[in-house]
Design an enzyme around this catalytic site. Structure first.
Site, PDB file in Angstrom:
ATOM      1  N   LYS A   1       0.840  -1.196   0.000  1.00 54.26           N
ATOM      2  CA  LYS A   1       0.000   0.000   0.000  1.00 54.26           C
ATOM      3  C   LYS A   1       0.882   1.256   0.000  1.00 54.26           C
ATOM      4  CE  LYS A   1      -1.869   2.858   2.869  1.00 54.26           C
ATOM      5  NZ  LYS A   1      -1.873   4.120   2.131  1.00 54.26           N
TER       6      LYS A   1
ATOM      7  N   SER B   1       5.219   7.038  10.355  1.00 54.13           N
ATOM      8  CA  SER B   1       5.348   7.770  11.614  1.00 54.13           C
ATOM      9  C   SER B   1       5.324   6.826  12.819  1.00 54.13           C
ATOM     10  CB  SER B   1       4.206   8.774  11.728  1.00 54.13           C
ATOM     11  OG  SER B   1       2.975   8.090  11.742  1.00 54.13           O
TER      12      SER B   1
ATOM     13  N   GLY C   1       2.992   3.560  13.708  1.00 53.89           N
ATOM     14  CA  GLY C   1       3.740   2.345  14.048  1.00 53.89           C
ATOM     15  C   GLY C   1       3.251   1.745  15.358  1.00 53.89           C
TER      16      GLY C   1
ATOM     17  N   GLU D   1       9.785   0.611  10.676  1.00 63.45           N
ATOM     18  CA  GLU D   1      10.836   1.601  10.456  1.00 63.45           C
ATOM     19  C   GLU D   1      10.161   2.954  10.623  1.00 63.45           C
ATOM     20  OE1 GLU D   1      12.701   4.359   9.068  1.00 63.45           O
ATOM     21  OE2 GLU D   1      12.734   3.468   7.058  1.00 63.45           O
TER      22      GLU D   1
ATOM     23  N   CYS E   1      13.448  10.146   7.153  1.00 62.59           N
ATOM     24  CA  CYS E   1      13.385   9.657   8.530  1.00 62.59           C
ATOM     25  C   CYS E   1      14.742   9.736   9.206  1.00 62.59           C
ATOM     26  CB  CYS E   1      12.843   8.232   8.558  1.00 62.59           C
ATOM     27  SG  CYS E   1      13.639   7.155   7.382  1.00 62.59           S
TER      28      CYS E   1
ATOM     29  N   GLU F   1       9.960  15.192  15.552  1.00 65.03           N
ATOM     30  CA  GLU F   1      10.348  15.040  14.142  1.00 65.03           C
ATOM     31  C   GLU F   1       9.569  16.076  13.320  1.00 65.03           C
ATOM     32  OE1 GLU F   1       9.026  11.477  11.943  1.00 65.03           O
ATOM     33  OE2 GLU F   1      11.082  11.283  11.231  1.00 65.03           O
TER      34      GLU F   1
HETATM   35  P1  NDP Z   1       1.873   7.951   8.329  1.00 61.22           P
HETATM   36  O1  NDP Z   1       2.693   7.174   9.283  1.00 61.22           O
HETATM   37  O2  NDP Z   1       0.456   8.186   8.653  1.00 61.22           O
HETATM   38  O3  NDP Z   1       1.918   7.266   6.888  1.00 61.22           O
HETATM   39  C1  NDP Z   1       2.692   6.151   6.522  1.00 61.22           C
HETATM   40  C2  NDP Z   1       1.847   5.101   5.808  1.00 61.22           C
HETATM   41  O4  NDP Z   1       0.948   4.482   6.726  1.00 61.22           O
HETATM   42  C3  NDP Z   1       0.973   5.673   4.707  1.00 61.22           C
HETATM   43  O5  NDP Z   1       0.867   4.735   3.663  1.00 61.22           O
HETATM   44  C4  NDP Z   1      -0.340   5.853   5.435  1.00 61.22           C
HETATM   45  O6  NDP Z   1      -1.423   5.939   4.580  1.00 61.22           O
HETATM   46  C5  NDP Z   1      -0.395   4.599   6.263  1.00 61.22           C
HETATM   47  N1  NDP Z   1      -1.287   4.672   7.418  1.00 61.22           N
HETATM   48  C6  NDP Z   1      -1.832   5.759   8.015  1.00 61.22           C
HETATM   49  N2  NDP Z   1      -2.591   5.396   9.069  1.00 61.22           N
HETATM   50  C7  NDP Z   1      -2.528   4.042   9.135  1.00 61.22           C
HETATM   51  C8  NDP Z   1      -3.087   3.069  10.027  1.00 61.22           C
HETATM   52  N3  NDP Z   1      -3.858   3.412  11.065  1.00 61.22           N
HETATM   53  N4  NDP Z   1      -2.807   1.772   9.826  1.00 61.22           N
HETATM   54  C9  NDP Z   1      -2.014   1.394   8.804  1.00 61.22           C
HETATM   55  N5  NDP Z   1      -1.457   2.261   7.929  1.00 61.22           N
HETATM   56  C10 NDP Z   1      -1.696   3.579   8.096  1.00 61.22           C
HETATM   57  O7  NDP Z   1       2.559   9.304   8.032  1.00 61.22           O
HETATM   58  P2  NDP Z   1       1.852  10.655   7.538  1.00 61.22           P
HETATM   59  O8  NDP Z   1       1.876  10.666   6.089  1.00 61.22           O
HETATM   60  O9  NDP Z   1       0.536  10.884   8.204  1.00 61.22           O
HETATM   61  O10 NDP Z   1       2.848  11.726   8.122  1.00 61.22           O
HETATM   62  C11 NDP Z   1       2.723  12.167   9.476  1.00 61.22           C
HETATM   63  C12 NDP Z   1       4.087  12.375  10.064  1.00 61.22           C
HETATM   64  O11 NDP Z   1       4.764  11.155  10.131  1.00 61.22           O
HETATM   65  C13 NDP Z   1       4.988  13.249   9.229  1.00 61.22           C
HETATM   66  O12 NDP Z   1       4.789  14.583   9.509  1.00 61.22           O
HETATM   67  C14 NDP Z   1       6.338  12.781   9.635  1.00 61.22           C
HETATM   68  O13 NDP Z   1       6.759  13.451  10.791  1.00 61.22           O
HETATM   69  C15 NDP Z   1       6.142  11.348   9.952  1.00 61.22           C
HETATM   70  N6  NDP Z   1       6.578  10.437   8.878  1.00 61.22           N
HETATM   71  C16 NDP Z   1       7.711   9.764   9.093  1.00 61.22           C
HETATM   72  C17 NDP Z   1       8.190   8.907   8.130  1.00 61.22           C
HETATM   73  C18 NDP Z   1       9.445   8.169   8.357  1.00 61.22           C
HETATM   74  O14 NDP Z   1       9.879   7.450   7.470  1.00 61.22           O
HETATM   75  N7  NDP Z   1      10.027   8.317   9.504  1.00 61.22           N
HETATM   76  C19 NDP Z   1       7.513   8.726   6.851  1.00 61.22           C
HETATM   77  C20 NDP Z   1       6.273   9.460   6.737  1.00 61.22           C
HETATM   78  C21 NDP Z   1       5.856  10.287   7.723  1.00 61.22           C
HETATM   79  P3  NDP Z   1      -1.839   7.365   3.952  1.00 61.22           P
HETATM   80  O15 NDP Z   1      -0.618   8.189   3.853  1.00 61.22           O
HETATM   81  O16 NDP Z   1      -2.334   6.991   2.650  1.00 61.22           O
HETATM   82  O17 NDP Z   1      -2.843   7.936   4.867  1.00 61.22           O
END
Ligand code: NDP
Length: 493
Positions: free
Chosen positions: A198, A250, A254, A271, A305, A402
């Site tokens: 996904k 995030s 996680g 991760e 990240c 972050e």
């Molecule tokens: P998320 O952790 O929400 O997104 C990561 C993935 O998880 C996306 O595919 C998202 O879907 C999906 N997701 C969201 N909610 C759920 C859930 N309840 N169960 C399973 N999967 C889910 O990150 P965001 O895009 O909301 O970003 C928010 C913050 O997270 C950022 O501001 C940043 O600080 C941090 N972040 C950190 C990352 C890293 O690699 N460390 C990467 C991305 C974000 P969808 O996006 O389609 O909603």
């Protein structure tokens, strides 16, 4: 003028007067469809949910395509397709046969690299020079690397009869869409698992282009399934009948996934976020360190990240390093991500821009001093100036949370012990950087830092052969290298 601009205005310095001619990359190579289905069982299908959403270009806010939103029924069908591909075909293929498909995907990614890079930049906002020179080459390298392991698993784990787990549910973020897909898919397939991937809601397009490559590579239908949607789709995938969940994103999400999988037989790797310290000692080659610091925080607009978002500087070189950093910041080119000269592209989404603005405002409120270079930002799209904060204390939110944007918090230290203490004073532990000319000090620091990766006199170096992953709230499990095979294998004791 916004509050942030007003606060930064006192420190604005004019840009040098010379300029570059525009060098825009053409988008002709990309053939966008108006609307995309879900990729299930080797073909594009309409979503049973009947729902769609629009994906945009964050640099222009223009719509690019309509994307299917997978509901629980769609997720179940994708998992079913992956299960039958696993049980009927994929797990019984020899390693050499599986490798053949991975090599095909890798070669296709190389052949179509420009198309993928342009699309990645259009959908995600990152500079074309990064998607072209980093994301795509590394994504192809991951498929090549794990293709190499597919027929050698017995040698990687001698005497332990390695076998696949089954179906992997893989959820990836928006900051490196194609690269994260490769990090997840390549080891899963090499080890005999099938997958349901996904991509993030804001960046589905390169994953859907990858679906075309999968068709061209004639992968057995159902081996890789790609379902688009937002958080609910991800949550449904976690709850579904998959045998393993691999998540990058995030820390909050996680934790939710960890709770959802607790007490089940599902294997899990996470991760998550980071707040890395990039530590500059007074004996460091400063010009080199400045390049590492800039790359550490402004690469991919800081949507990384493992970004070096906290700069720890030893006091004797603080003034000199700041002068050099500010001068270098003025030369960064912010704007059209498709321009080959652009260093800092668009923020990935309005939501992410709001989050950056909110945290930057908290830095000003809590008393840190902001510095931003003068630069003209495009009128449409989501943009944020490269930003430095000095006078940051460890209790400030900008030192703890972050930000995931182009914002660097700068803190000073006097002794190596103090540097270690400050570097480790975070709930995260994904990466760190050390800048010094003494090899012994690098080793001394690396031993003491609670971070999955410690870079020495460099930053953001990646190679498929080297494992990556975190400590503490940055998650667990490793991706990359031989270590990245293990989370996808059942190993007899
Ligand atoms: P998320 O952790 O929400 O997104 C990561 C993935 O998880 C996306 O595919 C998202 O879907 C999906 N997701 C969201 N909610 C759920 C859930 N309840 N169960 C399973 N999967 C889910 O990150 P965001 O895009 O909301 O970003 C928010 C913050 O997270 C950022 O501001 C940043 O600080 C941090 N972040 C950190 C990352 C890293 O690699 N460390 C990467 C991305 C974000 P969808 O996006 O389609 O909603």
């Amino acid at each position: 003028m916004t509050d942030i601009e007003r606060a930064a205005a006192t420190t604005l310095t004019p840009r040098p007067s010379w300029d570059y001619a525009p060098a825009p990359e053409s988008t002709d190579i990309v053939r966008l469809q108006d609307s995309y289905g879900l990729f299930v069982g080797g073909e594009f299908v309409e979503p049973k949910s009947g729902k769609r959403f629009t994906t945009i270009n964050p640099a222009t806010e223009e719509p690019l395509a309509e994307i299917a939103e997978a509901g629980p029924e769609d997720v179940a069908l994708a998992v079913e397709a992956a299960r039958s591909a696993h049980d009927q075909v994929w797990r019984d293929l020899s390693g050499a046969e599986r490798a053949k498909y991975l090599y095909r995907i890798a070669r296709q990614l190389q052949e179509r690299a420009r198309e993928f890079a342009v699309l990645e930049t259009m959908n995600g906002g990152k500079p074309i020079k990064e998607s072209r020179d980093v994301d795509l080459p590394l994504a192809a390298a991951h498929f090549f690397y794990y293709a190499g392991w597919a027929d050698k698993l017995e040698y990687a784990f001698p005497g332990r009869s390695p076998g696949p787990i089954g179906v992997a549910g893989q959820i990836i973020p928006w900051n490196f869409p194609m690269l994260m897909a490769a990090w997840k898919l390549a080891p899963a397939l090499a080890t005999g698992n099938t997958a349901v991937l996904k991509p993030a809601e804001t960046t589905p397009l390169t994953a859907l282009l990858l679906a075309e490559v999968i068709q061209e590579a004639e992968l057995p239908p159902g081996t890789i399934n790609i379902i688009t949607g937002a958080g609910e789709t991800g949550a449904a995938l976690v709850e579904s009948g998959v045998d393993k969940v691999a998540f990058t994103g995030s820390t909050d999400v996680g934790k939710r996934i960890r709770r959802a999988t607790a007490g089940t037989a599902k294997r899990l790797t996470l991760e998550l976020g980071g707040k890395a310290a990039n530590i500059v000692f007074d004996d460091a080659p400063l010009d080199q360190a400045v390049e590492g610091v800039i790359n550490g925080i402004f690469f991919n607009q800081g949507h990384v990240c493992c970004a070096g978002s906290r700069l720890l500087v030893q006091e004797p070189v603080f003034e000199e390093l700041m002068d050099k950093l500010k001068a270098r910041l003025q030369t960064l080119r912010v704007g059209d991500p498709l321009d080959k000269n652009t260093d800092v592209g668009a923020i990935n989404s309005r939501q992410q821009l709001r989050k950056i603005e909110e945290l930057v405002a908290s830095g000003i409120d809590e008393g840190a001093e902001i510095y931003q270079p003068e630069c003209v930002l495009p009128e449409r799209g989501f943009w944020f100036r490269p930003t430095l904060f000095t006078g940051v204390s460890q209790s400030h939110r900008i030192a703890r949370e972050e930000i995931f944007g182009p914002v660097l918090s700068i803190i000073t230290f006097r002794t190596p012990d103090e540097a270690v203490e400050k570097a480790n004073n975070t709930p995260y532990g994904l990466s760190a950087g050390v800048w010094t000319e003494k090899g012994s000090r690098i080793l001394w620091m690396a031993e003491r830092m609670r971070a999955g990766v410690v870079w020495a006199n460099t930053f953001n170096r990646f190679d498929p052969a080297s494992p990556f992953g975190g400590y503490k709230e940055s998650g667990f499990g490793r991706e990359g290298g031989m270590h990245g095979l293990e989370p996808y294998l059942q190993l007899s004791p």
